[in-house]
Design a protein around this motif. Structure first.
Motif, PDB file in Angstrom:
ATOM      1  N   THR A 192     -12.383  13.243  57.717  1.00 43.65           N
ATOM      2  CA  THR A 192     -13.134  13.293  58.973  1.00 43.65           C
ATOM      3  C   THR A 192     -13.471  14.732  59.352  1.00 43.65           C
ATOM      4  O   THR A 192     -14.399  14.962  60.120  1.00 43.65           O
ATOM      5  CB  THR A 192     -12.289  12.733  60.135  1.00 43.65           C
ATOM      6  N   GLY A 193     -12.664  15.685  58.846  1.00 41.72           N
ATOM      7  CA  GLY A 193     -12.841  17.066  59.286  1.00 41.72           C
ATOM      8  C   GLY A 193     -12.078  17.359  60.567  1.00 41.72           C
ATOM      9  O   GLY A 193     -12.068  18.480  61.053  1.00 41.72           O
ATOM     10  N   ARG A 194     -11.425  16.329  61.119  1.00 44.17           N
ATOM     11  CA  ARG A 194     -10.624  16.536  62.334  1.00 44.17           C
ATOM     12  C   ARG A 194      -9.147  16.409  61.984  1.00 44.17           C
ATOM     13  O   ARG A 194      -8.686  15.362  61.536  1.00 44.17           O
ATOM     14  CB  ARG A 194     -10.982  15.484  63.398  1.00 44.17           C
ATOM     15  N   ALA A 195      -8.387  17.466  62.208  1.00 37.32           N
ATOM     16  CA  ALA A 195      -7.002  17.488  61.739  1.00 37.32           C
ATOM     17  C   ALA A 195      -6.099  16.487  62.477  1.00 37.32           C
ATOM     18  O   ALA A 195      -5.079  16.072  61.946  1.00 37.32           O
ATOM     19  CB  ALA A 195      -6.434  18.893  61.849  1.00 37.32           C
ATOM     20  N   GLU A 196      -6.482  16.096  63.709  1.00 37.80           N
ATOM     21  CA  GLU A 196      -5.641  15.118  64.415  1.00 37.80           C
ATOM     22  C   GLU A 196      -5.635  13.801  63.647  1.00 37.80           C
ATOM     23  O   GLU A 196      -4.646  13.079  63.635  1.00 37.80           O
ATOM     24  CB  GLU A 196      -6.151  14.801  65.828  1.00 37.80           C
ATOM     25  N   LYS A 197      -6.795  13.466  63.068  1.00 33.47           N
ATOM     26  CA  LYS A 197      -6.914  12.207  62.342  1.00 33.47           C
ATOM     27  C   LYS A 197      -7.749  12.498  61.107  1.00 33.47           C
ATOM     28  O   LYS A 197      -8.960  12.307  61.094  1.00 33.47           O
ATOM     29  CB  LYS A 197      -7.608  11.166  63.249  1.00 33.47           C
ATOM     30  N   PRO A 198      -7.106  12.977  60.050  1.00 31.30           N
ATOM     31  CA  PRO A 198      -7.872  13.555  58.944  1.00 31.30           C
ATOM     32  C   PRO A 198      -8.652  12.579  58.051  1.00 31.30           C
ATOM     33  O   PRO A 198      -9.585  12.992  57.386  1.00 31.30           O
ATOM     34  CB  PRO A 198      -6.807  14.295  58.118  1.00 31.30           C
ATOM     35  N   GLY A 254      -7.220  24.260  56.776  1.00 35.85           N
ATOM     36  CA  GLY A 254      -7.932  23.265  57.586  1.00 35.85           C
ATOM     37  C   GLY A 254      -7.746  21.851  57.067  1.00 35.85           C
ATOM     38  O   GLY A 254      -7.000  21.617  56.116  1.00 35.85           O
ATOM     39  N   PRO A 255      -8.419  20.899  57.701  1.00 33.07           N
ATOM     40  CA  PRO A 255      -8.124  19.475  57.492  1.00 33.07           C
ATOM     41  C   PRO A 255      -8.705  18.842  56.240  1.00 33.07           C
ATOM     42  O   PRO A 255      -8.461  17.672  55.979  1.00 33.07           O
ATOM     43  CB  PRO A 255      -8.731  18.819  58.732  1.00 33.07           C
ATOM     44  N   LYS A 256      -9.525  19.569  55.482  1.00 32.19           N
ATOM     45  CA  LYS A 256     -10.114  18.953  54.290  1.00 32.19           C
ATOM     46  C   LYS A 256     -10.494  20.003  53.263  1.00 32.19           C
ATOM     47  O   LYS A 256     -10.646  21.177  53.610  1.00 32.19           O
ATOM     48  CB  LYS A 256     -11.335  18.127  54.685  1.00 32.19           C
TER      49      LYS A 256
END
Ligand SMILES: Cc1cc2nc3c(=O)[nH]c(=O)nc-3n(C[C@H](O)[C@H](O)[C@H](O)COP(=O)(O)OP(=O)(O)OC[C@H]3O[C@@H](n4cnc5c(N)ncnc54)[C@H](O)[C@@H]3O)c2cc1C
Ligand code: SF4
Ligand code: FES
Ligand code: FES
Lengths: 314, 160
Positions: A192-198, A254-256
């Protein structure tokens, strides 16, 4: 001690596993090797009502040559995969990242699927519940702001899979089975690019396999870490080359993972590729080393790796 | 479902237990079976001091649920390594080479070495380092630990 009450189930096939997940309305966790999940349960970061152990679903652990693709079952263990002849021969970048993953005894238990779906890590998050409560919950725990960068309303936790960047350089695809059937996507589309919910994962979806195009490549993986074993990556750089084209991927910032294609391999071209990747990441002070150092190591590791790999091509 | 029935073999003895789903293998071994050789260091899979052999492979028992074990799984702990009073060559070698200081990491180290030597009786130095670096030691600096494993692999210890 795991201060949690949960049920433990061992389904015989994928359908039963997915059905169980639904029965518990998603308050469920799939378990492969448990090397990521069990520590998370101990820290109270995961509180499932049921743990669904996938290890008895044997078709999930096999590796198969399907002609155009190599199918790697999600439950294949890291240690077994690094001994696999096809992987050694065709996908040296993956072989190198498998070797760089944690340490041998964790490789003997950890699976490739669990490795790709491991949750992200941050010094201010992967801590005991007591520790986190005293500090105040951050965004990834449902709080109001980040604890690494006080006041920030973005989470910067790092996705630490060593094998994801290597698999991205090989254009791997992944397959899920879920309540709505099966779907297959490029590994790069998982995030997703969002670390809270990858991950872009629907509730109950189970990773069944990883497919890698069966094309000979040369490649490698460089990992920034403090110690030679056990440590998670502070930066991971993967590179694969075949048929005139290369793909460079960075992870653990980072998340991805982030990738760039390369057609030229001069020093200038490598620096340019590293610059392109650097523009996409924002390392912050949430690991054991200074974020500026991690950033500066992107071109250093990229140059070292690409030169080493391309040296072999000449 | 509160308790689960689990059957496996520990140091050659079959065990048959009712466990809570959240019970770890380390807790089962230490608290129920009184096998306290495996030590709890970090409790999170990072240090290796809780290592036991599961079907011959070094396994961090603090992050394995006992419920994950299958009928026929074999667990070997440090208590099951010696043959009566006769120590395993790797145990002898740790003693002779002074590879033990506080001793906290030692059961895990010895079992990790045992597994490596069983799978590969003549590992190279690199292979030994790769295997042994799964376990952390705060005291020895590793040199003597590596020398102990090398001594057995090159059969400098001939007591087996
Ligand atoms: C001390 C330590 C150091 C480590 N160092 C590294 C490192 O250097 N590099 C690295 O990449 N990793 C590292 N890890 C993380 C981990 O060990 C590996 O990523 C491992 O491969 C995870 O696999 P597993 O089967 O144990 O995952 P599990 O713990 O079983 O699962 C991980 C996650 O994926 C979910 N899951 C598992 N299988 C499936 C599936 N088939 N479908 C859907 N969901 C699933 C689980 O619910 C869980 O959320 C480390 C772990 C520890 C404890
Ligand atoms: S980066 Fe910030 S929000 Fe994200 S896990 Fe760490 S402290 Fe929490
Ligand atoms: S106590 Fe199990 S790995 Fe540290
Ligand atoms: S001897 Fe003390 S930790 Fe290794």
């Amino acid at each position: 001690m795991i201060a949690l009450k949960f049920e433990f189930r061992r389904p015989k096939d994928v359908e039963e596993a997915v059905r169980l997940y639904g029965e518990f309305q998603g308050e469920a966790a799939y378990l492969s090797g448990g090397t990521d999940l069990v520590p998370r349960m101990k820290l109270g970061l995961e509180k499932p009502k049921v743990v669904i152990d996938l290890k008895r679903i044997s078709p999930l652990s096999t590796v198969e040559d399907q002609g155009e693709w190599i199918r790697i079952g999600a439950l294949a263990r890291i240690f077994d995969l690094k001994e696999n002849e096809t992987i050694k021969d065709y996908f040296p970048a993956l072989k190198a990242s498998l070797e760089a993953t944690s340490c041998e005894s964790l490789q003997m238990r950890g699976t490739i699927g669990g490795n790709l779906l491991q949750n992200s890590r941050c010094l201010f998050y992967n801590q005991s519940e007591f520790w986190r409560r005293s500090k105040g919950f951050c965004l990834k725990m449902g709080g109001k702001s980040c604890n690494a960068i006080p006041g920030a309303n973005t989470c910067f936790a790092n996705y630490c899979s060593d094998n994801a960047p290597a698999l991205c350089t090989l254009s791997a695809e992944i397959e899920f089975s879920g309540p709505d059937g099966t779907r297959r996507l490029n590994l790069e589309e998982l995030y997703t690019g969002r670390a809270e919910k990858p991950f872009k994962l629907y509730p109950g979806e189970l990773l069944t396999a990883i497919f890698v195009p069966k094309k000979k490549s040369v490649g490698g993986y460089e990992k920034l870490r403090i110690r030679g074993a056990i440590d998670y990556p502070l930066l991971g750089v993967g590179f694969s080359y075949g048929n005139g084209t290369g793909k460079l991927t960075i992870g653990a910032v980072g998340p991805k993972p982030h990738s760039v294609e390369m057609k030229q391999f001069s020093q200038g071209a490598i620096q340019e590729a590293a610059e392109t990747l650097l523009k996409q990441v924002r390392p912050v002070d949430n690991t054991v080393v200074n974020p500026e150092y991690r950033k500066r190591m992107v071109p250093v590791l990229a140059e070292r790796l690409v030169n080493k790999v391309m040296e072999g091509v000449k | 479902m509160d308790r689960l029935k689990v059957k496996f073999v520990v140091n050659g003895q079959p065990v048959d237990l009712n466990v809570k789903p959240s019970e770890t293998l380390l807790e089962t071994l230490r608290d129920r079976l009184e096998l306290t050789g495996a030590k709890e260091g970090c409790g999170l899979g990072a240090c290796g001091s809780c290592t036991v052999l599961l079907n011959g492979l070094p396994t961090r028992s603090c992050i394995v649920l006992t419920a994950e074990l299958d009928d026929g799984d074999e667990v070997r702990t440090i208590e099951g390594l010696a043959d009566g009073t006769k120590l395993d060559p790797i145990q002898e070698s740790f003693m002779e080479n002074g590879a033990i200081q506080c001793g906290f990491c030692t059961p895990g180290m010895v079992l990790t070495a045992k597994s490596l030597l069983d799978r590969n009786p003549k590992p190279s130095k690199e292979e030994i380092i790769r295997s042994m670096s799964s376990n952390l030691c705060r005291c020895t600096g590793y040199k003597k630990i590596l020398e102990s494993v090398e001594a057995v692999s090159s059969s400098k210890v001939s007591k087996s």
